[in-house]
Scaffold this motif. Structure first.
Motif, PDB file in Angstrom:
ATOM      1  N   ASN A   4      49.135  66.446   7.895  1.00 43.07           N
ATOM      2  CA  ASN A   4      49.206  67.212   6.749  1.00 43.07           C
ATOM      3  C   ASN A   4      50.170  67.114   5.854  1.00 43.07           C
ATOM      4  O   ASN A   4      51.371  66.718   6.367  1.00 43.07           O
ATOM      5  CB  ASN A   4      49.301  68.894   7.104  1.00 43.07           C
ATOM      6  N   GLN A   5      49.800  66.630   4.585  1.00 42.23           N
ATOM      7  CA  GLN A   5      51.166  66.093   3.747  1.00 42.23           C
ATOM      8  C   GLN A   5      52.047  67.251   3.336  1.00 42.23           C
ATOM      9  O   GLN A   5      53.033  66.844   2.787  1.00 42.23           O
ATOM     10  CB  GLN A   5      50.259  65.676   2.433  1.00 42.23           C
ATOM     11  N   THR A  40      52.775  62.653  11.909  1.00 41.70           N
ATOM     12  CA  THR A  40      53.051  61.967  10.589  1.00 41.70           C
ATOM     13  C   THR A  40      53.799  62.603   9.817  1.00 41.70           C
ATOM     14  O   THR A  40      54.179  63.781   9.807  1.00 41.70           O
ATOM     15  CB  THR A  40      51.533  61.912   9.825  1.00 41.70           C
ATOM     16  N   SER A  43      54.962  64.482   3.490  1.00 44.37           N
ATOM     17  CA  SER A  43      55.004  64.573   1.888  1.00 44.37           C
ATOM     18  C   SER A  43      54.067  63.682   1.196  1.00 44.37           C
ATOM     19  O   SER A  43      53.252  62.857   1.601  1.00 44.37           O
ATOM     20  CB  SER A  43      56.371  63.528   2.070  1.00 44.37           C
ATOM     21  N   LEU A  44      53.894  64.417   0.008  1.00 43.15           N
ATOM     22  CA  LEU A  44      52.731  63.842  -0.760  1.00 43.15           C
ATOM     23  C   LEU A  44      53.020  62.526  -1.187  1.00 43.15           C
ATOM     24  O   LEU A  44      52.202  61.435  -1.395  1.00 43.15           O
ATOM     25  CB  LEU A  44      52.707  64.712  -2.092  1.00 43.15           C
ATOM     26  N   ASP A  46      54.315  60.107   0.911  1.00 45.76           N
ATOM     27  CA  ASP A  46      54.233  59.115   1.815  1.00 45.76           C
ATOM     28  C   ASP A  46      52.776  58.962   2.312  1.00 45.76           C
ATOM     29  O   ASP A  46      52.406  58.723   3.533  1.00 45.76           O
ATOM     30  CB  ASP A  46      55.044  59.744   3.203  1.00 45.76           C
ATOM     31  N   GLU A  47      51.825  59.045   1.208  1.00 52.26           N
ATOM     32  CA  GLU A  47      50.220  58.781   1.660  1.00 52.26           C
ATOM     33  C   GLU A  47      50.116  57.628   2.095  1.00 52.26           C
ATOM     34  O   GLU A  47      49.202  57.321   3.001  1.00 52.26           O
ATOM     35  CB  GLU A  47      49.679  58.860   0.018  1.00 52.26           C
ATOM     36  N   LEU A  50      50.702  57.565   6.035  1.00 51.77           N
ATOM     37  CA  LEU A  50      49.482  58.354   6.355  1.00 51.77           C
ATOM     38  C   LEU A  50      48.303  57.671   6.527  1.00 51.77           C
ATOM     39  O   LEU A  50      47.664  57.519   7.573  1.00 51.77           O
ATOM     40  CB  LEU A  50      49.470  59.631   5.770  1.00 51.77           C
ATOM     41  N   THR A  77      45.023  66.818   1.386  1.00 56.67           N
ATOM     42  CA  THR A  77      45.366  66.231   2.601  1.00 56.67           C
ATOM     43  C   THR A  77      43.924  65.874   3.039  1.00 56.67           C
ATOM     44  O   THR A  77      43.717  64.430   3.250  1.00 56.67           O
ATOM     45  CB  THR A  77      46.157  66.564   3.708  1.00 56.67           C
TER      46      THR A  77
END
Length: 169
Positions: A4-5, A40, A43-44, A46-47, A50, A77
């Motif tokens: 989950n971001q 994971t 953070s948005l 760190d896409e 992920l 996410t």
């Protein structure tokens, strides 16, 4: 994989404790290593990390606390990162405090269902013992034997069985 971001939704707690109960079940059955759980980043930004981790996943657990601030990051996410991969996933309502009543839980369940996302029936309840355990370096299978610890452990066993890790429900 647990993803989950949004930070602070319980990815690490879910990863460690789900891994612990699955290892406990498999050790008792003598089946050896069958699952690897990946925690994971939350953070948005760190896409890319992920997306890279998703290349190695067979399924995804998306923990989501029953609070409005988690709805949009969870939607992002799922819709922008997980669904395009085609991987099977389930949203797990995490960190629900039964002392707060059922309204937040039911609102979150309704939200997940309205999105058309698969939702785990198992709910991970909020227990102070989880916070203490992380500070002490423990997982649910190492908690002292008392009622609260057993209930906390039971949540992760139910999730493991529902997901088919170590057996079928």
């Amino acid at each position: 994989m647990v993803a989950n971001q949004k930070g602070g939704v319980g990815k690490t707690t879910t990863t460690l404790n789900l891994g612990a109960v699955v290892a406990d079940v498999l050790k008792a059955g003598g089946n050896g290593l069958q699952h690897v759980f990946i925690d994971t980043p939350g953070s948005l930004q760190d896409e890319n990390l992920l997306l890279e981790a998703l290349k190695y996943a067979h399924d995804v657990i998306v923990p989501m606390p029953p609070e409005g601030l988690a709805f949009d990051p969870t939607a992002r996410t799922v819709q922008k990162v997980i669904e395009p991969t085609g991987l099977p996933f389930k949203v797990v309502i995490n960190n629900w405090d039964p002392r707060d009543g059922r309204a937040d839980l039911e609102e979150t369940q309704s939200y997940v269902d309205a999105q058309g996302w698969p939702r785990a029936e198992a709910v991970i309840r909020r227990y102070k013992v989880h916070t203490r355990a992380s500070v002490e370096g423990r997982v649910v299978t190492q908690y002292p034997k008392n009622r609260v610890a057993m209930e906390a452990r039971e949540d992760f066993f139910r999730l493991a069985l529902e997901m088919g890790y170590g057996g079928r429900a």
